[in-house]
Scaffold this active site. Structure first.
Site, PDB file in Angstrom:
ATOM      1  CB  SER A 171      34.574   6.825   3.513  1.00 12.13           C
ATOM      2  OG  SER A 171      33.879   8.002   3.119  1.00 12.13           O
ATOM      3  CE1 TYR A 184      31.257   6.509   7.980  1.00 13.48           C
ATOM      4  CE2 TYR A 184      32.112   8.216   6.534  1.00 13.48           C
ATOM      5  CZ  TYR A 184      31.626   6.933   6.724  1.00 13.48           C
ATOM      6  OH  TYR A 184      31.524   6.082   5.650  1.00 13.48           O
TER       7      TYR A 184
HETATM    8  C1  BGC Z   1      29.138   7.915   3.700  1.00  8.21           C
HETATM    9  C2  BGC Z   1      27.880   8.297   2.949  1.00  8.21           C
HETATM   10  C3  BGC Z   1      28.157   9.460   2.034  1.00  8.21           C
HETATM   11  C4  BGC Z   1      29.381   9.237   1.165  1.00  8.21           C
HETATM   12  C5  BGC Z   1      29.768  10.436   0.345  1.00  8.21           C
HETATM   13  C6  BGC Z   1      30.226   7.669   2.719  1.00  8.21           C
HETATM   14  O1  BGC Z   1      31.390   7.262   3.357  1.00  8.21           O
HETATM   15  O2  BGC Z   1      28.890   6.762   4.489  1.00  8.21           O
HETATM   16  O3  BGC Z   1      26.862   8.626   3.869  1.00  8.21           O
HETATM   17  O4  BGC Z   1      27.043   9.670   1.178  1.00  8.21           O
HETATM   18  O5  BGC Z   1      30.474   8.871   1.993  1.00  8.21           O
HETATM   19  O6  BGC Z   1      29.729  11.623   1.069  1.00  8.21           O
END
Ligand code: BGC
Length: 286
Positions: A171, A184
C-alpha cells in the site's frame, strides 16, 4: 480542478479482452484474497495473460466462484481454494491442493489484507493482531511456502527465466503514515521490509520478489472515500493525477511484474497511486 468523477462518471470495468500474447502461458498463479477488489482483478488479469489461477478466499465463497468465471473467460484453468492465510496449517494445505492440481506454482500474489481502524488510544489488541496476522503473517506464510516450492523445482526454462515470482500487495501506507490506521500502516511497512529481505536472500536462486503498492483504488475496502461527491472531491486533494485508480490497473501491473518482461527487477516496490506518494500538499509549490 477537474472532477473526473462527475465529468466522466464511473468508468466501466474493463471488458474482458483475451490478449493474443499470453505472457504467462504455462504458468500457475496463486492469488490470495481473490474473491473481491484488487485480488479479483489480479486473478482475472493473470488468467487472461494465460496463467492457471488458484483463487484463494476465506469467506464469501460465491464471490470466489464469480472470480473463477471471469478468470476462465479467456481459456485459463482456475480453481477456488479456501484458506485463512494467517494459519500455517491452512496455508500448507492450500499449497498441497494447488500442487496436486497443477503440479507446481510459478507466481504467488500475496494480496489478502484487511483494515480494522480505530483512533490509536482505542486500538484493541484484537484489532492489532487481526490486521498484523492477515496482512503480514499471512504474506510471510505464503511467501515461505512459495520459496520452498521454487527452490525445490528451480527454473523451468520452457515457461520462464526465473524459478518463481512473489508479488506482495502492499500500500502507499508502507511509506505514508496513516493516523487512525496505525495497525494497517505498521503491517504494510512490515511488508515492505520483509519483501526486500526475502528478495535479497532468494535472488541467487533466481526467485524474484517485488511489491505493488496501490493508492486509492475503487474497491469495497475504501468505499466511503469515493462513493459520494464530497468524499471523492476530498480524496482528490491527495491524488495529483485527479482520479481514483481502477482494480484492473493493479492487475496490469501484476501481469508485468510476474512476466519475464520484468526479469531484472527484484526487491522493488511499484507505486500505482496516481502520484499519492508525491507529497500532494506541495502541488502548488508549497
Ligand atoms: C487502503 C485504502 C486507502 C488507500 C489510500 C489503501 O492501502 O486500503 O483504504 O484508500 O490505501 O489511502
Amino acid at each position: 480542478m477537474k472532477d473526473y468523477y462527475s465529468e466522466q462518471g464511473i468508468p466501466e470495468a474493463d471488458a474482458p479482452n483475451c490478449p493474443l500474447v499470453k505472457s504467462l502461458a504455462g504458468q500457475t498463479a496463486l492469488v490470495t484474497g481473490a474473491n473481491s477488489g484488487i485480488g479479483k482483478a489480479i486473478a482475472v488479469a493473470l488468467g487472461h495473460a494465460g496463467a492457471n489461477v488458484v483463487v484463494n478466499y476465506v469467506s464469501r465463497e460465491e464471490e470466489a466462484y464469480r472470480t473463477l468465471d471471469e478468470v476462465r473467460h479467456c481459456g485459463a484453468k482456475a480453481i477456488a481454494c479456501r484458506a485463512d492465510v494467517s494459519r500455517e496449517d491452512e496455508v500448507k494445505q492450500m499449497f498441497r491442493t494447488m500442487l496436486s492440481e497443477f503440479g507446481t506454482v510459478d507466481i504467488v500474489v500475496n494480496n489478502a489484507g484487511l483494515q480494522k481502524d480505530a483512533p490509536f488510544d482505542e486500538l484493541s489488541v484484537e484489532a492489532w493482531d487481526l490486521v498484523l496476522n492477515v496482512n503480514l503473517r499471512g504474506q510471510f506464510l505464503c511467501a515461505r511456502e512459495a520459496v520452498r516450492e521454487f527452490k525445490r523445482r528451480g527454473v523451468r526454462r520452457n515457461v520462464s527465466c526465473s524459478a518463481g515470482k512473489i508479488l506482495c500487495v502492499s500500500s502507499v501506507h508502507d511509506v505514508i503514515p496513516w493516523a487512525g490506521h496505525v495497525n494497517y500502516a505498521a503491517s504494510k511497512g512490515g511488508v515492505a521490509m520483509m519483501m526486500k529481505s526475502i528478495a535479497q536472500e532468494v535472488a541467487p536462486y533466481r526467485i524474484r520478489v517485488n511489491s505493488i503498492s496501490p493508492g486509492a483504488v475503487r474497491t469495497p475496502i475504501n468505499e466511503s472515500a469515493w462513493n459520494n461527491r464530497e468524499a471523492y472531491n476530498s480524496l482528490m486533494t491527495l491524488i495529483p493525477y485527479k482520479r481514483i485508480g481502477e482494480p484492473s490497473e493493479i492487475g496490469r501491473a501484476a501481469v508485468w511484474l510476474a512476466s519475464d518482461d520484468s526479469d531484472y527487477i527484484t526487491g522493488a516496490t511499484i507505486y500505482v497511486d496516481g502520484g499519492m506518494t508525491l507529497y500532494p500538499g506541495f502541488e502548488t509549490g508549497g
